[in-house]
Design a protein around this motif. Structure first.
Motif, PDB file in Angstrom:
ATOM      1  N   LEU A 379       0.908  -1.288  -0.119  1.00  0.00           N
ATOM      2  CA  LEU A 379      -0.073   0.055  -0.001  1.00  0.00           C
ATOM      3  C   LEU A 379       0.574   1.407   0.078  1.00  0.00           C
ATOM      4  N   ILE A 380       1.933   1.437   0.797  1.00  0.00           N
ATOM      5  CA  ILE A 380       2.367   2.586   0.770  1.00  0.00           C
ATOM      6  C   ILE A 380       3.272   2.647  -0.375  1.00  0.00           C
ATOM      7  N   PRO A 381       3.947   1.729  -1.227  1.00  0.00           N
ATOM      8  CA  PRO A 381       4.760   2.171  -2.499  1.00  0.00           C
ATOM      9  C   PRO A 381       3.653   2.683  -3.628  1.00  0.00           C
ATOM     10  N   LEU A 382       2.393   2.134  -3.475  1.00  0.00           N
ATOM     11  CA  LEU A 382       1.211   2.516  -4.132  1.00  0.00           C
ATOM     12  C   LEU A 382       1.067   4.035  -3.811  1.00  0.00           C
ATOM     13  N   ILE A 383       0.802   4.625  -2.698  1.00  0.00           N
ATOM     14  CA  ILE A 383       0.593   5.915  -2.417  1.00  0.00           C
ATOM     15  C   ILE A 383       1.654   6.824  -2.663  1.00  0.00           C
ATOM     16  N   ILE A 384       2.952   6.445  -2.628  1.00  0.00           N
ATOM     17  CA  ILE A 384       4.073   7.225  -2.934  1.00  0.00           C
ATOM     18  C   ILE A 384       4.074   7.323  -4.569  1.00  0.00           C
ATOM     19  N   GLY A 385       3.756   6.625  -5.341  1.00  0.00           N
ATOM     20  CA  GLY A 385       3.871   6.211  -6.626  1.00  0.00           C
ATOM     21  C   GLY A 385       2.684   7.183  -7.278  1.00  0.00           C
ATOM     22  N   LEU A 386       1.397   7.150  -6.718  1.00  0.00           N
ATOM     23  CA  LEU A 386       0.679   8.127  -7.102  1.00  0.00           C
ATOM     24  C   LEU A 386       0.955   9.432  -6.760  1.00  0.00           C
ATOM     25  N   ARG A 387       1.466   9.753  -5.612  1.00  0.00           N
ATOM     26  CA  ARG A 387       1.972  11.191  -5.489  1.00  0.00           C
ATOM     27  C   ARG A 387       3.227  11.729  -6.259  1.00  0.00           C
ATOM     28  N   PHE A 388       3.766  10.799  -6.936  1.00  0.00           N
ATOM     29  CA  PHE A 388       4.957  11.329  -8.024  1.00  0.00           C
ATOM     30  C   PHE A 388       4.669  11.051  -9.357  1.00  0.00           C
TER      31      PHE A 388
END
Length: 390
Positions: A379-388
């Motif tokens: 989940l955290i890599p997905l959130i970071i990916g959507l941020r950038f």
């Protein structure tokens, strides 16, 4: 007779004089120091917002003489290599896509490179609004081409014909070559790694909660067979990213990362993106190994990684084929970020829930540990990916 001859001669001379004057004015050009040839005049293209209809309507002098905001569409793709020239008799403001971009000084020309606008906005066209003094005579908006110092003066004729560069896309040839490359890579894996290919691309096997732990694919995640399939998945992901970029949707925040202007540059971007995707996938397995040791889940790490690869191969391959088919059959379709982002979000959330069920059925572990483990690795890599991205 002499009287009529003198009248005819005077008329002929006057006509020549008027023609010469108008021809001279046309050759002088427009813009700062008349250094630009006019390609298109937006004088008859302006629109104004009508409160009654809640829409933009054509500008009519008798009805809209008091309007201070005049708008028009600028086709960026069809006017590459030209310049946008703007001048107002009184101070005004320029809005692009309803966002204030520049203050227009009275009596001064503002020149914009359309190529630069295309690189910034990544859209086929933008919506321009000139705000200032009321009326149409206050505003001048042209598409122009700069004169060359060594170029002979060209008399612009009244037929309004202009030579414009042909519209083309540097991605068209790449997509054909890319599809052939992906077909060849899948055919290679199907022929030489037939058993593994059927296993990876099996929806039934993916949905099976009881993975075969003794399988050669699960016991050795970093074997040559698995690495080849990871590399092939990297090719598919890179192809999908280039495809999204070709639809004028920015995958990365910085537009300099993907801005190829020829086929060779696009191929270079594809290779770089494939390498980055491969590194990320291999790095994910290392992260799973580290976190699995912390949460004492060593026995489930390989199954977790195998399920991630299985689901990613099925989803991204299907999504790529679907988007390419839609693109080739609906050339005028308008693409939006939300339409492409929604299926990706749904896929990752469904995969997160599915991985929870799979790991829960394999290992007796507390829900708190399992949730924290999945949040960190999924989940955290997905959130970071959507941020950038996007």
């Amino acid at each position: 007779m002499a009287f009529f001859r003198s009248i005819a001669l005077s008329t002929f001379v006057a006509a020549l004089f008027v023609t010469a004057v108008f021809a001279q004015s046309r050759t002088e050009g427009i813009g700062p120091a008349n250094q630009y040839y006019p390609v298109h005049d937006f004088h008859d293209d302006f629109q104004v917002y009508d409160e009654a209809t809640k829409a933009y309507v054509p500008y009519i002098v008798e009805q809209h003489a008091d309007q201070t905001a005049l708008s028009t569409y600028l086709d960026l793709e069809s006017n590459r290599h030209y310049n946008l020239l703007i001048s107002t008799k009184q101070d005004g403001y320029l809005f692009i896509n309803a966002s204030l971009k520049r203050k227009l000084r009275a009596g001064e020309w503002s020149v914009f490179s359309i190529d630069s606008l295309y690189r910034v906005y990544r859209q086929p066209e933008v919506f321009l609004t000139l705000y200032g003094a009321p009326g149409l005579n206050d505003k001048r908006l042209f598409i122009g081409y700069p004169k060359s110092a060594t170029q002979k003066l060209v008399v612009l004729r009244d037929d309004n014909l202009s030579v414009r560069p042909r519209t083309f896309s540097v991605y068209n040839n790449f997509f054909g070559l890319g599809l052939l490359f992906l077909l060849a890579s899948h055919a290679f894996l199907f022929s030489f790694y037939h058993r593994a290919f059927l296993r990876f691309y099996s929806l039934r096997d993916l949905l099976s909660l009881r993975a075969q732990e003794e399988s050669f694919l699960i016991n050795r995640p970093l074997s040559s067979t698995n690495v080849l399939f990871i590399l092939n998945l990297s090719f598919v992901v890179a192809y999908l990213i280039v495809f999204v970029q070709s639809r004028n949707l920015d995958v990365f925040v910085s537009r300099r990362l993907l801005g190829a202007q020829n086929l060779g540059a696009v191929l270079g971007e594809f290779i770089v993106l494939s390498g980055l995707a491969f590194i990320v996938l291999m790095g994910k397995y290392i992260a799973l190994e580290v976190l699995g040791g912390l949460y004492k889940l060593q026995s489930i790490i390989n199954i977790h990684f195998f399920k991630v690869l299985q689901s990613s191969m099925l989803f991204f391959t299907t999504l790529t084929l679907l988007l390419v088919v839609i693109a080739y059959n609906t050339a005028s379709m308008t693409w939006s970020e939300s339409a492409l982002l929604l299926p990706v979000l749904v896929f990752y959330l469904m995969r997160l829930a599915f991985l929870y069920i799979v790991i829960r059925s394999q290992e007796p572990i507390k829900n708190l540990y399992l949730f924290s483990y999945l949040c960190i690795v999924e989940l955290i890599p997905l959130i970071i990916g959507l941020r950038f991205a996007l």
